[in-house]
Design a protein around this motif. Structure first.
Motif, short mmCIF file in Angstrom:
data_model
loop_
_atom_site.label_atom_id
_atom_site.label_comp_id
_atom_site.label_asym_id
_atom_site.label_seq_id
_atom_site.Cartn_x
_atom_site.Cartn_y
_atom_site.Cartn_z
N THR A 77 10.22 20.66 15.38
CA THR A 77 10.28 19.49 14.50
C THR A 77 10.10 18.24 15.34
O THR A 77 10.75 18.07 16.37
CB THR A 77 11.63 19.41 13.76
N ILE A 78 9.21 17.36 14.88
CA ILE A 78 9.03 16.07 15.55
C ILE A 78 9.69 15.01 14.68
O ILE A 78 9.40 14.87 13.50
CB ILE A 78 7.55 15.74 15.77
N THR A 79 10.61 14.25 15.29
CA THR A 79 11.36 13.23 14.59
C THR A 79 11.41 11.98 15.46
O THR A 79 10.62 11.83 16.38
CB THR A 79 12.76 13.76 14.22
N GLY A 80 12.34 11.09 15.20
CA GLY A 80 12.37 9.88 16.00
C GLY A 80 13.66 9.11 15.82
O GLY A 80 14.70 9.70 15.55
N GLY A 81 13.47 7.79 15.85
CA GLY A 81 12.23 7.05 15.77
C GLY A 81 11.35 7.47 14.60
O GLY A 81 11.78 8.10 13.66
N GLU A 82 10.10 7.08 14.69
CA GLU A 82 9.10 7.41 13.68
C GLU A 82 7.88 8.04 14.33
O GLU A 82 7.12 7.36 15.02
CB GLU A 82 8.70 6.15 12.90
N PRO A 83 7.68 9.35 14.13
CA PRO A 83 6.57 10.06 14.79
C PRO A 83 5.20 9.48 14.48
O PRO A 83 4.29 9.55 15.31
CB PRO A 83 6.70 11.49 14.24
N LEU A 84 5.02 8.90 13.29
CA LEU A 84 3.70 8.40 12.92
C LEU A 84 3.39 7.04 13.53
O LEU A 84 2.30 6.49 13.32
CB LEU A 84 3.55 8.36 11.40
N LEU A 85 4.34 6.50 14.30
CA LEU A 85 4.03 5.31 15.10
C LEU A 85 3.17 5.71 16.30
O LEU A 85 2.50 4.87 16.90
CB LEU A 85 5.33 4.64 15.57
N GLN A 86 3.19 7.00 16.64
CA GLN A 86 2.37 7.55 17.72
C GLN A 86 1.56 8.73 17.15
O GLN A 86 1.78 9.88 17.52
CB GLN A 86 3.25 8.02 18.87
N PRO A 87 0.63 8.46 16.24
CA PRO A 87 -0.04 9.54 15.52
C PRO A 87 -0.89 10.46 16.40
O PRO A 87 -0.95 11.67 16.14
CB PRO A 87 -0.89 8.81 14.48
N ALA A 88 -1.53 9.91 17.43
CA ALA A 88 -2.38 10.76 18.29
C ALA A 88 -1.51 11.75 19.06
O ALA A 88 -1.82 12.96 19.12
CB ALA A 88 -3.20 9.90 19.25
N PHE A 89 -0.42 11.27 19.63
CA PHE A 89 0.50 12.13 20.38
C PHE A 89 1.16 13.15 19.46
O PHE A 89 1.17 14.36 19.75
CB PHE A 89 1.55 11.25 21.05
N THR A 90 1.67 12.68 18.34
CA THR A 90 2.33 13.57 17.38
C THR A 90 1.36 14.63 16.88
O THR A 90 1.69 15.82 16.81
CB THR A 90 2.89 12.76 16.21
N GLY A 91 0.15 14.20 16.54
CA GLY A 91 -0.85 15.14 16.04
C GLY A 91 -1.23 16.19 17.05
O GLY A 91 -1.42 17.37 16.71
N GLU A 92 -1.32 15.79 18.31
CA GLU A 92 -1.69 16.74 19.37
C GLU A 92 -0.57 17.76 19.60
O GLU A 92 -0.84 18.95 19.79
CB GLU A 92 -2.00 15.99 20.66
N VAL A 93 0.68 17.32 19.57
CA VAL A 93 1.80 18.25 19.74
C VAL A 93 1.81 19.25 18.58
O VAL A 93 1.98 20.46 18.78
CB VAL A 93 3.15 17.51 19.82
#
Length: 245
Positions: A77-93
């Motif tokens: 699970t990717i959480t935060g903070g807000e994961p979509l503030l870093q969409p390229a990084f989140t998307g790659e993970v």
């Protein structure tokens, strides 16, 4: 040479039954556009306070726990903070996790849902969507943001068939209004992709973080909700035929 994807993270942890099904490897990314008055993680607000890392480093950490989380029916699970503030990084993970055969979940407010590409969502098995309030004015006062982007994101997820768990934090004096909850429950009931609703009682477990950061905790005098209120709100969602946990 392929560019190395990096992001800024706060930490990671393991959890069971809270951040998606089964035991989860939970990655906390840094940075958030909202300032929710009840936020329990003010230490994740700013990207600059996070640790820069690569996707390869994240995947190496996840791999250490692969057997444990898969045996327990979990995932990442990717959480935060807000994961979509870093969409390229989140998307790659998310993509790398899916390629590795790991189930994925994205925990988001939906405020930046427009930043989630179709490819990112195709690599997401579950979205934990935090709907902070359903009254426009209350949402603005409670979060500093706008409600519409979250509702638009929920509608988009439903259209493309991404499963959702809706999360609703119950804050006395803020998000307990019966008519607003009825309206929210009606909206959610119209989304076929919603699997369940979690009504989460407001707590003050993050108060010490505010003190450590020298930031006043806006809701320090707000009481935690009584069980009677929590059950009333849960029953309102159940009344729309929704599964509530």
């Amino acid at each position: 040479m392929k560019a190395v994807t990096t992001g800024r993270i706060h930490s990671w942890d393991l959890s069971t039954g809270v951040d998606g099904p089964g035991t989860r490897f939970v990655l906390f990314v840094s940075g958030c556009s909202l300032r929710c008055l009840y936020c329990a993680n003010p230490d994740t607000w700013h990207m600059r306070d996070g640790r820069e890392t690569t996707v390869d480093e994240v995947m190496a950490e996840i791999e250490k726990y692969r057997a444990f989380i898969t045996t327990a029916g979990g995932g990442v699970t990717i959480t935060g903070g807000e994961p979509l503030l870093q969409p390229a990084f989140t998307g790659e993970v998310l993509r790398r996790c899916r390629e590795a055969g790991l189930r994925t979940a994205l925990d988001t407010s939906g405020f930046l849902g427009a930043r989630a590409t179709d490819e990112l969502l195709a690599d997401t098995d579950l979205v934990l969507l935090d709907i902070k309030a359903f009254d426009v004015g209350t949402y603005r006062k409670l979060t500093g943001g706008r409600l519409a982007p979250t509702l638009n994101f929920a509608t988009r997820l439903n259209r493309i068939g991404v499963p959702m768990w809706i999360r609703y934090v119950l804050v006395p004096g803020w998000t307990g209004d019966p008519s607003a909850i009825d309206a929210l429950a009606g909206f959610v009931a119209g989304l076929e992709a919603v699997e369940r609703v979690d009504v989460l009682p407001f707590h003050k477990l993050g108060a010490s973080k505010y003190e450590a950061l020298g930031i006043p905790f806006p809701l320090k005098d707000t009481p935690t909700p009584e069980l009677e209120l929590v059950e009333r709100v849960r029953d309102q969602f159940r009344g729309q035929g929704l599964k509530v946990y």
